[in-house]
Write a protein that holds these residues in place. Structure first.
Motif, PDB file in Angstrom:
ATOM      1  N   LEU A 120       0.823  -1.210   0.000  1.00  0.00           N
ATOM      2  CA  LEU A 120       0.000   0.000   0.000  1.00  0.00           C
ATOM      3  C   LEU A 120       0.854   1.255   0.000  1.00  0.00           C
ATOM      4  CD1 LEU A 120      -2.929  -0.870   2.397  1.00  0.00           C
ATOM      5  CD2 LEU A 120      -2.957  -0.545  -0.083  1.00  0.00           C
ATOM      6  N   GLN A 121       1.983   1.165   0.726  1.00  0.00           N
ATOM      7  CA  GLN A 121       2.835   2.352   0.803  1.00  0.00           C
ATOM      8  C   GLN A 121       3.368   2.743  -0.573  1.00  0.00           C
ATOM      9  OE1 GLN A 121       5.456   1.223   3.917  1.00  0.00           O
ATOM     10  NE2 GLN A 121       4.121   2.110   5.489  1.00  0.00           N
ATOM     11  N   GLN A 122       3.499   1.725  -1.418  1.00  0.00           N
ATOM     12  CA  GLN A 122       4.000   2.017  -2.758  1.00  0.00           C
ATOM     13  C   GLN A 122       3.111   3.029  -3.485  1.00  0.00           C
ATOM     14  OE1 GLN A 122       4.863  -2.194  -3.951  1.00  0.00           O
ATOM     15  NE2 GLN A 122       6.034  -1.110  -5.515  1.00  0.00           N
ATOM     16  N   SER A 123       1.825   3.000  -3.150  1.00  0.00           N
ATOM     17  CA  SER A 123       0.903   3.882  -3.876  1.00  0.00           C
ATOM     18  C   SER A 123       1.268   5.347  -3.666  1.00  0.00           C
ATOM     19  CB  SER A 123      -0.534   3.613  -3.442  1.00  0.00           C
ATOM     20  OG  SER A 123      -0.768   4.144  -2.161  1.00  0.00           O
ATOM     21  N   SER A 124       1.815   5.682  -2.474  1.00  0.00           N
ATOM     22  CA  SER A 124       2.145   7.094  -2.256  1.00  0.00           C
ATOM     23  C   SER A 124       3.344   7.498  -3.106  1.00  0.00           C
ATOM     24  CB  SER A 124       2.399   7.356  -0.769  1.00  0.00           C
ATOM     25  OG  SER A 124       3.355   6.449  -0.296  1.00  0.00           O
ATOM     26  N   GLU A 125       4.193   6.517  -3.450  1.00  0.00           N
ATOM     27  CA  GLU A 125       5.321   6.835  -4.336  1.00  0.00           C
ATOM     28  C   GLU A 125       4.816   7.321  -5.695  1.00  0.00           C
ATOM     29  OE1 GLU A 125       7.945   3.479  -4.786  1.00  0.00           O
ATOM     30  OE2 GLU A 125       7.904   3.144  -2.599  1.00  0.00           O
ATOM     31  N   PHE A 126       3.643   6.838  -6.065  1.00  0.00           N
ATOM     32  CA  PHE A 126       3.097   7.237  -7.363  1.00  0.00           C
ATOM     33  C   PHE A 126       2.091   8.378  -7.227  1.00  0.00           C
ATOM     34  CE2 PHE A 126       4.606   2.951  -7.907  1.00  0.00           C
ATOM     35  CZ  PHE A 126       5.282   3.019  -9.119  1.00  0.00           C
ATOM     36  N   GLN A 127       2.125   9.023  -6.083  1.00  0.00           N
ATOM     37  CA  GLN A 127       1.226  10.149  -5.800  1.00  0.00           C
ATOM     38  C   GLN A 127      -0.237   9.802  -6.038  1.00  0.00           C
ATOM     39  OE1 GLN A 127       3.405  12.396  -8.420  1.00  0.00           O
ATOM     40  NE2 GLN A 127       4.955  12.900  -6.901  1.00  0.00           N
ATOM     41  N   LEU A 128      -0.622   8.623  -5.583  1.00  0.00           N
ATOM     42  CA  LEU A 128      -2.021   8.240  -5.729  1.00  0.00           C
ATOM     43  C   LEU A 128      -2.751   8.503  -4.417  1.00  0.00           C
ATOM     44  CD1 LEU A 128      -1.635   4.818  -7.569  1.00  0.00           C
ATOM     45  CD2 LEU A 128      -1.984   7.085  -8.551  1.00  0.00           C
ATOM     46  N   GLN A 129      -4.006   8.869  -4.556  1.00  0.00           N
ATOM     47  CA  GLN A 129      -4.846   8.979  -3.364  1.00  0.00           C
ATOM     48  C   GLN A 129      -5.354   7.594  -3.030  1.00  0.00           C
ATOM     49  OE1 GLN A 129      -8.075  11.865  -3.829  1.00  0.00           O
ATOM     50  NE2 GLN A 129      -7.434  12.451  -1.766  1.00  0.00           N
ATOM     51  N   GLN A 130      -5.543   7.333  -1.738  1.00  0.00           N
ATOM     52  CA  GLN A 130      -5.924   5.977  -1.383  1.00  0.00           C
ATOM     53  C   GLN A 130      -6.936   5.980  -0.241  1.00  0.00           C
ATOM     54  OE1 GLN A 130      -3.529   3.470   0.989  1.00  0.00           O
ATOM     55  NE2 GLN A 130      -5.462   2.341   0.890  1.00  0.00           N
ATOM     56  N   ALA A 131      -7.883   5.065  -0.302  1.00  0.00           N
ATOM     57  CA  ALA A 131      -8.828   4.839   0.797  1.00  0.00           C
ATOM     58  C   ALA A 131      -9.166   3.364   0.741  1.00  0.00           C
ATOM     59  CB  ALA A 131     -10.078   5.676   0.606  1.00  0.00           C
ATOM     60  N   HIS A 132      -9.700   2.793   1.798  1.00  0.00           N
ATOM     61  CA  HIS A 132     -10.153   1.421   1.643  1.00  0.00           C
ATOM     62  C   HIS A 132     -11.334   1.124   2.546  1.00  0.00           C
ATOM     63  CE1 HIS A 132      -7.067   0.799   4.864  1.00  0.00           C
ATOM     64  NE2 HIS A 132      -7.987  -0.035   5.328  1.00  0.00           N
ATOM     65  N   TYR A 133     -12.035   0.080   2.236  1.00  0.00           N
ATOM     66  CA  TYR A 133     -13.108  -0.363   3.115  1.00  0.00           C
ATOM     67  C   TYR A 133     -13.151  -1.882   3.121  1.00  0.00           C
ATOM     68  CZ  TYR A 133     -15.829  -0.645  -1.238  1.00  0.00           C
ATOM     69  OH  TYR A 133     -16.266  -0.933  -2.500  1.00  0.00           O
ATOM     70  N   LEU A 134     -13.690  -2.359   4.245  1.00  0.00           N
ATOM     71  CA  LEU A 134     -13.866  -3.790   4.406  1.00  0.00           C
ATOM     72  C   LEU A 134     -15.366  -4.021   4.364  1.00  0.00           C
ATOM     73  CD1 LEU A 134     -13.139  -6.674   5.465  1.00  0.00           C
ATOM     74  CD2 LEU A 134     -13.196  -5.693   7.769  1.00  0.00           C
ATOM     75  N   SER A 135     -15.821  -4.948   3.569  1.00  0.00           N
ATOM     76  CA  SER A 135     -17.259  -5.189   3.599  1.00  0.00           C
ATOM     77  C   SER A 135     -17.545  -6.636   3.984  1.00  0.00           C
ATOM     78  CB  SER A 135     -17.915  -4.815   2.279  1.00  0.00           C
ATOM     79  OG  SER A 135     -17.251  -5.421   1.221  1.00  0.00           O
ATOM     80  N   PHE A 136     -18.578  -6.794   4.776  1.00  0.00           N
ATOM     81  CA  PHE A 136     -18.961  -8.130   5.248  1.00  0.00           C
ATOM     82  C   PHE A 136     -20.434  -8.093   5.614  1.00  0.00           C
ATOM     83  CE2 PHE A 136     -17.219  -5.574   8.661  1.00  0.00           C
ATOM     84  CZ  PHE A 136     -18.159  -5.673   9.678  1.00  0.00           C
ATOM     85  N   ASN A 137     -21.042  -9.254   5.634  1.00  0.00           N
ATOM     86  CA  ASN A 137     -22.438  -9.331   6.045  1.00  0.00           C
ATOM     87  C   ASN A 137     -22.504  -9.532   7.554  1.00  0.00           C
ATOM     88  OD1 ASN A 137     -23.473  -8.982   3.548  1.00  0.00           O
ATOM     89  ND2 ASN A 137     -23.745 -11.179   3.129  1.00  0.00           N
ATOM     90  N   TYR A 185      -9.496  -1.810  -1.894  1.00  0.00           N
ATOM     91  CA  TYR A 185      -8.543  -0.705  -1.788  1.00  0.00           C
ATOM     92  C   TYR A 185      -8.759   0.219  -2.965  1.00  0.00           C
ATOM     93  CZ  TYR A 185      -6.540  -3.540   1.842  1.00  0.00           C
ATOM     94  OH  TYR A 185      -6.377  -4.259   2.982  1.00  0.00           O
ATOM     95  N   LEU A 186      -9.068   1.469  -2.652  1.00  0.00           N
ATOM     96  CA  LEU A 186      -9.436   2.427  -3.700  1.00  0.00           C
ATOM     97  C   LEU A 186      -8.249   3.324  -4.024  1.00  0.00           C
ATOM     98  CD1 LEU A 186     -12.101   1.439  -2.455  1.00  0.00           C
ATOM     99  CD2 LEU A 186     -13.033   3.707  -2.812  1.00  0.00           C
ATOM    100  N   PHE A 187      -8.042   3.566  -5.324  1.00  0.00           N
ATOM    101  CA  PHE A 187      -6.947   4.452  -5.738  1.00  0.00           C
ATOM    102  C   PHE A 187      -7.467   5.451  -6.750  1.00  0.00           C
ATOM    103  CE2 PHE A 187      -5.167   0.314  -4.708  1.00  0.00           C
ATOM    104  CZ  PHE A 187      -4.197   0.655  -3.773  1.00  0.00           C
ATOM    105  N   SER A 188      -6.908   6.661  -6.679  1.00  0.00           N
ATOM    106  CA  SER A 188      -7.205   7.599  -7.756  1.00  0.00           C
ATOM    107  C   SER A 188      -5.964   8.440  -8.002  1.00  0.00           C
ATOM    108  CB  SER A 188      -8.392   8.486  -7.396  1.00  0.00           C
ATOM    109  OG  SER A 188      -8.042   9.355  -6.348  1.00  0.00           O
ATOM    110  N   GLY A 189      -5.866   8.976  -9.199  1.00  0.00           N
ATOM    111  CA  GLY A 189      -4.714   9.800  -9.543  1.00  0.00           C
ATOM    112  C   GLY A 189      -4.560   9.865 -11.050  1.00  0.00           C
ATOM    113  N   GLU A 190      -3.365  10.301 -11.476  1.00  0.00           N
ATOM    114  CA  GLU A 190      -3.076  10.421 -12.907  1.00  0.00           C
ATOM    115  C   GLU A 190      -3.117   9.041 -13.561  1.00  0.00           C
ATOM    116  OE1 GLU A 190      -1.946  12.935 -15.058  1.00  0.00           O
ATOM    117  OE2 GLU A 190      -2.743  14.361 -13.574  1.00  0.00           O
ATOM    118  N   GLU A 191      -3.653   9.008 -14.779  1.00  0.00           N
ATOM    119  CA  GLU A 191      -3.804   7.737 -15.481  1.00  0.00           C
ATOM    120  C   GLU A 191      -2.455   7.008 -15.606  1.00  0.00           C
ATOM    121  OE1 GLU A 191      -6.562   6.291 -16.249  1.00  0.00           O
ATOM    122  OE2 GLU A 191      -5.489   4.594 -17.161  1.00  0.00           O
TER     123      GLU A 191
END
Lengths: 236, 845
Positions: free
Chosen positions: B72-89, B215-221
């Motif tokens: 996950l830390q790698q994503s900050s190297e690429f200047q990506l925004q990140q969030a995550h969620y866990l879903s379960f019933n 795990y959600l990511f957004s940033g430059e294509e």
């Protein structure tokens, strides 16, 4: 038929043609007057730029004068609009050009028929066949202009000029693009047909020998008629 | 030595306007590519971003296990925004009630794309998604947000206490809009959101719990792609990298088509520009024949002559390209300003600096067009015989037809490929282009043969027109060919545009189901049917839902395919993997609408044998054929059924769809719940509350947002297509003008003769109009033929739509082509018909 001879088929009075060039204007024809009697042959000669082709254009109704009057077989050309002049041409006038000006899309026979069809003559094809025989090309009726030599093309043009039995025939340097042998033959053909059809011939040429076949020779220079030689003394 | 005459000659030609169309053609090609590469890219970006709202991110990495921190830390190297969620019933309790819910435990600035709306006040009325505040991030610890229907089911209101597992939560918000709101029909539990840090306290997560980490990511294509490349080697088989395009969703399909379509349309514009360049280049060299012959007579050597003309063409091309870039930039700005309010806010409102890529593509297009298409005219020009000065009708030996065709074909193909990077698409267009030329050559030959034998009467403008066409047989057929190409391109774009939009709209016509109803018990079926009828609600049938898994195909156990010891090919294993999971199954007596059979037959309602109908994609992936025996595990019971038909399923349709449909004999006795889809206009949403109150166990899924979004995508694509249509029309007019200009000289001479011989202006004008009528009509007719072929190819192989013939098109295109060409043609020839015979003669000499 002396009374016919005395009737003027072309009357030109004080004809002036000016054109606008850049900032000023140029007078190509400067007050020209003359008459031509029915059935006569007349040659207009002169150096390049003397105004002879312009005069021919005006006489044939291809263009309108700046001033002056032209009567063609009684019709006041200078008062007619373009469409009226076109209609008049199709009824009364025939043409032969230096560069033949055949329609490349039509066969020899079709080219000959063309003016007759434009004038609404019914038996155009029959007339055209008679004429093509007269000019000696009956074997090549279905050839296209690009399949004919220069002399042959001009023969087609001559046949085309006579098909409507025009009262007046205008010829602009008819032999100009041909060698002397062919030129002589074409000239001969033209004068023969002219005589046969009793047509009035107006011929523009550089060629004095050709001009001398005509009854009258008008010499032009700088937009004026400078000499008028007539075979008959009764010409004005 | 050569430079001065070359320059002055060029200046004269430019002054006389002879090269205007040549330069215009280059400008058109360059500016259309340049403006499209900017405008189209931007529009596409907007489309993708709007669609990414459905993921709540640009990319999602989904996993059954938590990801290692390092990854996950790698994503900050690429200047990506990140969030995550866990879903379960999990089950949520209020004082009196308990309901199974789907819990989303959020960490970070969720959502990264799209809007999450939470209302902190009780909801007033429908529609709900206009209420609430835009929110980013999870609820504060100890608080919980609920889907509106949960409040009804639990009989609570805001501020109440509820419990998940061991942890109590205060209800502080109502979820009115969730960007990635579950569109999974079979995950029907209503949504609950809590803070990710509260998960541990609930103690509901036990070994063996079914969890899904997103795990959600957004940033430059480009950075997203680089990040993906970087982590790819570390991903496990149960970890899935998703973007909107690999979603099986209506949006993804719409988007992919829109993209292909925009690309195709702009390609066609470029081809038209190239055609115009070819014709003008030929004309340019034709006009220079005398000059070259004369230069040769003066003793100018070939090298100098080549220098002169290469320099002249080079100057023209360069200025054309520069002007094209300027015009293209202007167009891009203008188009962008026009559509700005359609674009989402996240797209920067100002144009970025001109990208080097766009410039390179546009300049390359201009260069390829101009250089390749003027090559053969130029070489022909250099071969002019000196004798031409004496014999005017001597023309240089022409390029062989096939050689010209090859140059033209390879130039077009390289342009197509260069622009699309798609071999199949390029090949299709090239094949169609070749087909067009061949058809035209044949038609022209036929035409000439037919009209030659006819007796000629100059008194009729029709005859004159035909004679004129005949005279320029080769030119005429070229003219017809290029006009037909132009018409064809216009038709293709127009029809495809309409059909793409139509098909989309058919998928979501007015009244398309915008809600799914699920968890209907068999006892409720008659009551709900009655309620629907009472309120005149259009709904699909109620489909029984039975959960089960395919355990064997022809007695071969599916589970075995997942074992490591399996020796089957990877492909087979890959295909069967996942099919062993639990699926939603249904049974029916009749074939559902929009599920055409591709093989086998549908059963009779009273068939006693256990039968199953399978979706064609799965059948292909698993190599299942008609007659194969499937074993299904439902609870503890094993059912065996024979495959009796294979169906196509339109997954994009807004109705319940199934991989496997059984007959009544197979599943009719199984316990099941039912689902259905129906349409409810937004002003009647209160009815939903009534439904939920009467039947608290029901689940209702709203999909109006998806539909709205689809519509907005369709609107945007239509807009882009209209823009491209305009460009193509410009190009067509240009091609036509070029063609008319090319025949000017010959026409001029004909007019002189006819006028002098006494043909009236009216007759000549009519003849010209008829000639263009014939050219246009013929071009339109042929264009329809080739359009049908092209559409069939494109729809069958490129954008995957069903082709249909267009009978009315034959008449429409022929008439419209005739009118269009005759109006433009007569207009372009007007100066000629207006001249007096004397002027004509003078101009000619």
């Amino acid at each position: 038929m002396p009374e016919v001879k005395n009737e003027n088929i072309i009357i030109v009075k004080n004809l002036i043609k000016r054109v606008n060039i850049n900032n000023g204007h140029l007078e190509i024809l400067k007050s020209i007057s003359f008459n031509v009697k029915r059935g006569e042959t007349i040659a207009i000669v002169g150096a390049s730029g003397s105004g002879k082709s312009t005069l021919l254009g005006l006489l044939a109704g291809l263009d309108s004068p700046t001033q002056g009057e032209i009567y063609l077989d009684g019709a006041p050309l200078h008062q007619l609009d373009e469409e009226q002049r076109t209609a008049l041409r199709s009824q009364k006038v025939g043409f032969i050009f230096q560069s033949f000006l055949l329609l490349p899309s039509l066969t020899a026979l079709e080219n000959i028929m063309l003016p007759a069809q434009l004038a609404g003559i019914d038996n155009a094809e029959q007339l055209a066949q008679q004429l093509i025989e007269k000019v000696g090309l009956s074997e090549r009726f279905d050839h296209y202009p690009n399949q004919l030599s220069g002399g042959e093309q001009q023969r087609v043009a001559i046949a085309r000029a006579f098909i409507t039995k025009p009262k007046i025939l205008f010829a602009d340097e008819p032999t100009g693009n041909l060698d002397s042998g062919n030129g002589d033959k074409i000239a001969q053909l033209m004068f023969d047909l002219n005589r046969e059809h009793h047509t009035t011939l107006v011929l523009v040429t550089h060629d004095l020998q050709l001009a001398n076949h005509c009854q009258h020779v008008l010499t032009m220079a700088a937009g004026l008629i400078i000499e008028h030689v007539a075979e008959y003394s009764d010409v004005v | 030595m050569w430079f001065k005459p070359a320059n002055s000659m060029l200046r004269q030609q430019v002054k006389r306007g002879e090269l205007t169309i040549f330069i215009l053609a280059i400008i058109l090609a360059v500016s259309s590519v340049f403006s499209l590469s900017g405008f189209g890219e931007r529009l596409n970006q907007a489309l993708v971003q709007k669609s990414n709202d459905f993921l709540a991110a640009d990319r999602i990495l989904s996993s059954a296990h938590p990801l290692p921190k390092a990854l996950l830390q790698q994503s900050s190297e690429f200047q990506l925004q990140q969030a995550h969620y866990l879903s379960f019933n999990s089950v949520i309790f209020s004082d009196d009630e308990m309901v199974l819910t789907n819990t989303k435990a959020i960490t970070g600035p969720y959502p990264l794309r799209g809007q999450l709306k939470i209302s902190h006040q009780p909801l007033t009325a429908a529609p709900t998604d206009s209420q609430g505040d835009v929110t980013i991030g999870p609820p504060p610890r100890g608080e919980i947000w609920l889907a509106p229907e949960l409040l009804v089911k639990l009989g609570i209101s805001l501020g109440a206490k509820v419990a998940i597992g061991e942890q109590d939560f205060m209800v502080s918000g109502i979820i009115t809009l969730e960007p990635d709101g579950s569109f999974n029909l079979f995950n029907l539990a209503p949504r609950v959101m809590i803070n990710g840090e509260d998960v541990a306290a609930t103690q509901v997560i036990q070994p063996g719990s079914r969890l899904s980490y997103s795990y959600l990511f957004s940033g430059e294509e480009t950075q997203l792609q680089q990040f993906h490349q970087a982590i790819k080697p570390q991903l496990q088989s149960n970890q899935n990298w998703q973007d909107i395009n690999n979603e099986r969703s209506p949006i993804a399909g719409a988007l992919a088509r829109a993209n292909r379509f925009l690309l195709l349309a702009s390609l066609l514009g470029v081809i038209l520009g190239a055609t115009a360049i070819f014709v003008t280049a030929s004309r340019f060299s034709q006009q220079q024949l005398d000059t070259v012959a004369l230069l040769k007579t003066f003793g100018t050597n070939d090298r100098t002559i080549q220098k002169i003309f290469v320099w002249q063409l080079g100057t023209l091309i360069t200025s054309g390209i520069i002007a094209g870039l300027i015009v293209g930039y202007g167009l891009q700005q203008g188009a962008f300003a026009l559509v700005q309010h359609y674009l989402p806010d996240s797209i920067p409102q100002h144009l970025p600096a001109i990208s080097a890529k766009a410039i390179i593509i546009s300049v390359a297009t201009g260069l390829i067009c101009a250089v390749m298409f003027s090559l053969s005219p130029l070489v022909t020009l250099f071969k002019v015989p000196v004798m031409r000065v004496i014999k005017r009708d001597l023309a240089p030996s022409q390029f062989k037809g096939w050689l010209n065709g090859c140059i033209f074909g390879s130039a077009i193909f390289s342009l197509l490929y260069f622009y699309s990077r798609d071999l199949k698409l390029s090949a299709i267009i090239l094949v169609v282009a070749t087909l067009v030329s061949l058809t035209l050559a044949a038609m022209a030959a036929l035409f000439i043969r037919l009209s030659r034998g006819k007796s000629f009467s100059a008194a009729s403008p029709w005859r004159l027109a035909i004679a004129s066409l005949n005279q320029r047989a080769v030119q005429s057929s070229m003219q017809i060919a290029s006009i037909a190409t132009a018409i064809m391109l216009m038709l293709i774009i127009l029809l495809l545009r309409n059909e793409v939009i139509d098909e989309w709209q058919q998928q979501i016509p007015q009244g398309t189901a915008n809600h799914f109803l699920a968890n209907v018990t068999p006892e409720q079926v008659p009551e709900i049917n009655h309620l629907m009828a009472q309120h005149q609600i259009v709904s699909s049938d109620l489909y029984p839902i039975i959960r089960g898994r395919v355990s064997a195909i022809n007695q071969e156990k599916i589970g075995e395919y997942d074992s490591e010891a399996n020796n089957d090919s990877d492909k087979k294993r890959e295909g069967r993997r996942g099919f062993g999971r639990e699926l939603s199954l249904t049974w029916r007596d009749s074939l559902p609408p929009k599920n055409p059979l591709v093989a086998g037959q549908w059963w009779q309602a009273d068939d006693k044998e256990h039968l199953v109908s399978i979706e064609d994609g799965v059948a292909e992936r698993l190599s299942i054929k008609l007659g194969d025996q499937l074993e299904i595990l439902i609870g503890q019971e094993v059912i065996s059924a024979r495959v009796s038909s294979i169906r196509k399923v339109n997954w994009r349709s807004m109705s319940p769809n199934f991989f496997l449909i059984f007959n009544r004999a197979a599943l009719g006795d199984m316990p099941s719940t039912f689902i259905s889809s129906f349409y409810l206009p937004s002003d009647r949403h209160p009815l939903l509350d009534q439904l939920l109150r009467n039947y608290p166990t029901l689940s209702i899924i709203k999909i109006d947002r998806i539909i709205k979004k689809l519509r907005s995508i369709i609107d945007q694509v239509s807009l882009a297509l209209t823009y491209i249509m305009l460009l193509v029309i410009c190009a067509s007019v240009l091609v036509l003008l070029v063609q008319v200009q090319a025949s000017y000289q010959q026409r001029h001479q004909d007019l002189v003769i006819l006028r002098t011989l006494g043909a009236s202006k009216k007759l000549l004008k009519r003849a010209i109009a008829y000639e263009f009528l014939i050219i246009g009509g013929l071009a339109g007719f042929i264009a329809t033929f080739t359009t049908e072929v092209a559409l069939w190819l494109i729809q069958s192989y490129v954008i995957e739509m069903t082709w249909q013939p267009h009978p009315m098109l034959w008449i429409f295109a022929t008439v419209a082509g005739a009118l269009f060409v005759s109006i433009i043609g007569t207009r372009a020839c007007k100066p000629l018909t207006e001249l007096t015979p004397n002027q004509l003669i003078r101009n000619l000499s």
